[in-house]
Design an enzyme around this catalytic site. Structure first.
Site: not given
Length: 346
Positions: A130, A170
């Site tokens: 990501t 995250y």
């Protein structure tokens, strides 16, 4: 289609990206193993859709969890390629439950890496990382106009060499996994490739508010559900249509002698940017032929004012560039959502 007659494992294979990838790979006469714990909404529907494929006899669906190292090892043994797409996907969820976020993303990826390292077939590994590994990027000069933020200096977007700054649980869990894949390629010689993905959107994205904002806005607007904009809606992202992402996966596999051990920023790039609401709103309203009311709330943790991927390294190494533009992609998504409203019923 550059991947054919192979045996392929897709972790998270019943998710948005995974199910699209599985469908494409089945169409090229590959044997496909979908590995999924079915914890996310919509995965059962995606799995059911996959069983309608004309090559469904080549499909195996495993209900299993990445935290189970033995199950992961057993699933990887004998395959040629692993697409590791599974994991916890939302920043907000990671803030609420950091332990499970770590277990899903960091530990789960370690189990996949060990499975790949020990497998007799020495499979290729493509890992879906990501852009959140770059953090909030608060020290980057950002300008602002009526409808969007923009980089003052990074005209081609963020390169892979940009310093990492994991922000939010995250960001930490995905960043740890990202670096583990890179290091396993260096230390153990596995054929691992990391894709730091920007905003991916498209068919079978059963988006929710916490993740998959492009699809979520299209779904909510179609079904007259409330939409909340966090921040002022001028946040800019480079968005990438699902078909273009799958092309990148295939090209990276085809050129594995070049791509192994490397990291690539994969997104729409500078030509495919849009602000989260100020510029997205008129395109969405035009596609759905309706006005769309929204409410506003505070910024969310770790939200970047701008993120645009510098995708030139991918083009240089494996000849890839996006083909689907923002306007066309959003129109395709909206057409699919309108035609498949039954998928979004609770």
């Amino acid at each position: 289609m550059s991947i054919h007659f192979s045996t392929i494992l897709i972790t998270g294979g019943a998710g948005f990206i995974g199910s699209n990838l599985a469908w494409r790979l089945l169409g090229a006469k590959n044997k496909v193993v979908v590995f999924d714990n079915f914890s996310r909404a919509g995965t059962q529907k995606n799995a059911a859709w996959l069983t309608t494929h004309e090559n469904r006899d080549a499909l195996t669906i495993l209900r299993a969890d990445l935290r189970d190292a033995v199950a992961v090892q057993d699933a990887i043994e004998g395959v040629d390629i692993v697409f590791h797409l599974a994991g916890q996907v939302a920043v907000t969820t990671s803030v609420r439950d950091p332990r499970n976020d770590f277990m899903d993303n960091a530990l789960g990826t370690l189990n996949v890496l060990e499975g790949v390292r020990l497998a007799s077939t020495q499979p290729i590994l493509i890992y879906s990382s990501t852009n959140k590994v770059y953090g909030k990027m608060d020290d980057i000069l950002v300008g602002e106009d009526e409808n969007r933020y923009f980089y003052e200096e990074l005209k081609q977007g963020v390169p892979e060499s940009f310093p990492l700054d994991f922000h939010s649980p995250y960001g930490c869990s995905k960043g740890a996994a990202d670096q583990y894949v890179r290091d396993y390629s260096r230390i153990y010689g596995i054929k691992g490739v990391v894709f730091r993905q920007s905003c991916i959107y498209g068919y079978r994205q059963l988006g929710v508010e916490d993740q998959g904002w492009v699809a979520w806005f299209a779904i909510a607007a179609t079904l007259n559900r409330p939409i909340t904009i966090y921040g002022n809606g001028k946040q800019v992202r480079d968005i990438l249509f699902i078909d273009d992402l799958l092309d990148a996966y295939e090209a990276a596999v085809e050129q594995i002698d070049v791509t192994r051990g490397k990291i690539y920023n994969i997104g729409g790039g500078p030509k495919n940017t849009i602000s989260v609401w100020r510029e997205f709103k008129p395109l969405l309203e035009a596609s759905l032929d309706k006005e769309i009311p929204v409410s506003y709330d505070d910024w969310r943790p770790g939200d970047q004012h701008v993120f645009v991927s510098d995708i030139r390294q991918a083009e240089l190494d494996f000849g890839w560039a996006p083909k689907v533009g923002v306007k066309d992609g959003i129109a395709r998504l909206c057409e699919w959502v309108v035609a498949n409203q039954d998928l979004f019923e609770s």
